[in-house]
Structure formats: C-alpha cells, structure tokens
Scaffold this motif. Structure first.
Motif, PDB file in Angstrom:
ATOM      1  N   GLY A 222     -57.923 -17.231 -10.093  1.00 41.67           N
ATOM      2  CA  GLY A 222     -56.841 -16.736 -10.933  1.00 41.67           C
ATOM      3  C   GLY A 222     -57.261 -16.430 -12.350  1.00 41.67           C
ATOM      4  N   HIS A 294     -44.251 -11.873 -12.425  1.00 45.98           N
ATOM      5  CA  HIS A 294     -44.884 -13.176 -12.694  1.00 45.98           C
ATOM      6  C   HIS A 294     -46.045 -13.458 -11.727  1.00 45.98           C
ATOM      7  N   LEU A 295     -46.956 -12.516 -11.654  1.00 51.28           N
ATOM      8  CA  LEU A 295     -48.094 -12.640 -10.740  1.00 51.28           C
ATOM      9  C   LEU A 295     -49.261 -13.418 -11.338  1.00 51.28           C
ATOM     10  N   ARG A 296     -49.322 -13.509 -12.657  1.00 51.36           N
ATOM     11  CA  ARG A 296     -50.465 -14.158 -13.308  1.00 51.36           C
ATOM     12  C   ARG A 296     -50.458 -15.665 -13.063  1.00 51.36           C
ATOM     13  N   SER A 297     -51.647 -16.201 -12.882  1.00 53.49           N
ATOM     14  CA  SER A 297     -51.801 -17.644 -12.753  1.00 53.49           C
ATOM     15  C   SER A 297     -51.842 -18.275 -14.143  1.00 53.49           C
ATOM     16  N   GLU A 298     -51.859 -19.594 -14.173  1.00 48.14           N
ATOM     17  CA  GLU A 298     -51.961 -20.299 -15.450  1.00 48.14           C
ATOM     18  C   GLU A 298     -53.271 -19.963 -16.160  1.00 48.14           C
ATOM     19  N   ILE A 302     -54.650 -12.494 -12.115  1.00 48.43           N
ATOM     20  CA  ILE A 302     -53.865 -12.427 -10.883  1.00 48.43           C
ATOM     21  C   ILE A 302     -54.756 -12.875  -9.731  1.00 48.43           C
ATOM     22  N   GLN A 303     -54.364 -13.963  -9.094  1.00 52.92           N
ATOM     23  CA  GLN A 303     -55.152 -14.516  -7.992  1.00 52.92           C
ATOM     24  C   GLN A 303     -54.953 -13.668  -6.741  1.00 52.92           C
ATOM     25  N   ASP A 305     -55.936 -12.931  -2.501  1.00 54.40           N
ATOM     26  CA  ASP A 305     -56.152 -13.709  -1.277  1.00 54.40           C
ATOM     27  C   ASP A 305     -57.601 -13.631  -0.806  1.00 54.40           C
ATOM     28  N   ARG A 315     -49.345 -14.789  -5.328  1.00 52.10           N
ATOM     29  CA  ARG A 315     -47.987 -15.178  -5.727  1.00 52.10           C
ATOM     30  C   ARG A 315     -46.898 -14.263  -5.162  1.00 52.10           C
ATOM     31  N   ASP A 316     -47.275 -13.088  -4.664  1.00 50.40           N
ATOM     32  CA  ASP A 316     -46.290 -12.174  -4.075  1.00 50.40           C
ATOM     33  C   ASP A 316     -47.009 -11.239  -3.108  1.00 50.40           C
TER      34      ASP A 316
END
Length: 357
Positions: A222, A294-298, A302-303, A305, A315-316
């Motif tokens: 991410g 809100h796809l970004r990780s902490e 963007i993580q 697969d 996340r989506d």
C-alpha cells in the motif's frame, strides 16, 4: 431521465487504456473510454519535438498490433498516429475530450463526474498515468530565481537552451537524456539527491524482473510507487556519448541548499550561477479523482491484489488500476490491460451473483 449503466468505464486512452479497451471488447464487456485529451496519443502527443523514436526507451506494440518503427520520426507524431490508427481499426469506444473530476459511489453504483456530464458504471479502470502530475520539489528561494525553471513536462527541446548555463536536477533517465542533448551545445551542471546507479551491461530479463518486483513489493504494502532506476540502473545510449566525453556525467553535485535570484548555493557555501533550472524530478500517479472512493492505504498508496502483481484495488474490487506501479511502462501497460479486463469480468460476475441471489 433514465441513464444507461455501463458495465465498465476506462479513464484514459494511453497505452494502458487502449490495451484494456481491446481486451474488454474481446470479452464482450460493454464499456466506454473517457480521454482528457482532444486527440489520440495519450501523453506522447505532449512530448517535445526534438524527441525522436530513436531516442525513446521503447514503445511496446499494443495487443493485436505492431509498434511504431525506431527511426528519426518525431515521437510526438509517430506514437499518436499509431494510437489513432489503433482506435480506428479496433473500433474502440473512445469519447474525448472528457476531463474526469471525480468518481463517487451512489448506492453501489460508480458515478463518473466530468463537468456537467455524468456516467454510471458497475466498474472502473483507471488508466490516467502520471504525465498530468509533474513532481516539483520545493527548495528555499526558488520563487526568487529570475531565470527559467522548467519541468520535464514543459521541456521545449535543446535548442531553447543554447548559450544558457543550465542546471539539470534529477537522477533518472530523463535527466541523463537532457544532459546528453544539452552538453554538446551549451554549459551544463548536474545535481541529484543520491548517487546515480550506472549499468554498463545489457539490460537482462532478470534485471527487468527485479525492477518490477521492487515496485510490486511497494504496491502490495500500500506504499506509493517509486522510480525503479535504482534497480535497473542508468545506461548511456550512443547519442549521449558526446556529453560523456565533455564530462557532463562525471561532475555531478549533491543537491544545493537554496536557490538565489541568479543561481544556487551549495551546502559548502559556494555559489554557482545558472540561467535555467531544468527539473527532471519525475511524476506522481494521477489518481486524485479517485479520492472519494477512499482507496489509499494508511501508507499513502493504493494497495493492489496478488501481492502487488494484479490491477484490482484491494479496498474496492470494482476498481482496476493500469499504468500504476508495476504496469507503469508500455510493456507493463499491455499486460495490465489484459489483467484488468479479467478483473472487470470477475467483479461483474460477483455483482450478477448477488443480484440472482
């Protein structure tokens, strides 16, 4: 008014977007491609006139097609012409110009907002690349500089700088290329944050795999993707050997501390006068329009697969990203197009299953 719901919408009609559209069409998936440019060619149409097909690092052929020839043609004409022909031959559903402002979720349906226009879709493939997001670091005093400051995205070609003392900033392939073109015709300086990594052997498949694996690792965690020049290394092409003989690459400096009206001040207090600063400092992914999802990780990226090797946003799963991270190259973009089309197919199957149940 009833609005048609698309099965998928691809945002961007560069290499990754066209490859995705080709594979979506082969799978029989009803889709549109929304492109911000007024004409075919993606980012290639905006590159400088002096860049020829001999200069570029390689343009992979789109699926079911052949790549433009490596010759003296201007890249900003040859590649767009190739893309335009590809869109026509394969009858790809491209709409332009459409600048996407945002993508939102409305009760499980994705809504593409572009000015006063809207499209509703079950899935999205983001293929916006990086060209519209040049990265310009901030250094104290840069607003006081009275000379020219240009980023790669604004590079007008070498003749523009003839007779000017030019500072090239950046440690990637673009910086090397700029120095190669400028050093034979004018005075140049080079500054980078880190010691450049040079390669004097052939670029092997193993080296390429290592570079891609580095990006995959970051995307799997991410993290925002970064340049992989540190793994692939920099290599001088024949057209850059004249600059090498002139010492353009040997006299590299670490970054200056501040910029002054007519030059830069180094960490040791010494001053260097320059007429122009050319920032070859790279780009960031153009993904701000996806923020409402809100796809970004902490960690800030963007993580994806499959441990970073896929194109599906963890996340989506309705969202695919191509030309992002490991697929940010023409070869990677082609592979990602096929992977993304399969990802869209899976997402649509899951949606259909829930409807049936």
């Amino acid at each position: 008014m009833h609005m048609q719901i698309m099965e998928s919408i691809v945002i961007g009609a560069g290499q990754a977007g066209l490859s995705t559209s080709f594979h979506l069409k082969r799978l029989g998936i009803d889709h549109l491609v929304l492109d911000a440019n007024a004409a075919p060619g993606g980012a290639w149409q905006h590159r400088w006139d002096a860049l020829t097909m001999n200069d570029v690092h390689g343009v992979a052929e789109l699926p079911g097609s052949t790549a433009p020839a490596r010759d003296a043609q201007r890249a900003n004409a040859a590649v767009p012409a190739s893309f335009a022909d590809y869109e026509r031959v394969h009858d790809l559903p491209v709409i332009r110009p459409v600048h996407v402002d945002s993508v939102t979720d409305d009760g499980g349906m994705l809504v593409i907002h572009a000015g006063e226009r809207e499209w509703r879709t079950r899935t999205v493939v983001n293929a916006t690349g990086t060209w519209t997001q040049p990265f310009l670091p901030h250094y104290p005093g840069m607003e006081t500089f009275v000379g020219e400051q240009l980023h790669t995205v604004d590079y007008p070609g070498p003749e523009h700088f003839r007779g000017k003392r030019v500072l090239v900033v950046g440690g990637g392939a673009s910086a090397v290329q700029f120095l190669g073109a400028l050093a034979p015709i004018t005075e140049t300086l080079w500054a980078t944050r880190r010691e450049p990594v040079w390669r004097d052997d052939d670029f092997t498949p193993e080296a390429g795999a290592a570079a891609v694996a580095l990006v995959e690792q970051r995307v799997a965690q991410g993290l925002p993707p970064q340049s992989v020049v540190g793994v692939t290394g920099l290599m001088l092409r024949p057209q850059e050997h004249a600059a090498e003989r002139l010492g353009a690459y040997a006299d590299r400096r670490t970054m200056f501390e501040r910029i002054e009206p007519d030059g830069v001040r180094w960490a040791d207090g010494s001053f260097e006068r320059v007429d122009a600063i050319l920032w070859a400092t790279g780009f960031r992914p153009a993904i701000a329009h996806l923020a409402p999802l809100h796809l970004r990780s902490e960690a800030g990226g963007i993580q994806l697969d499959r441990n970073g090797r896929g194109t599906t946003a963890v996340r989506d799963p309705r969202v695919q990203l191509v030309g992002y991270g490991p697929s940010a190259s023409t070869i990677g973009a082609n592979r990602a197009g096929r992977t993304a089309a399969k990802g869209v197919q899976r997402a649509l199957s899951r949606t259909a299953s829930r409807v049936i149940v």
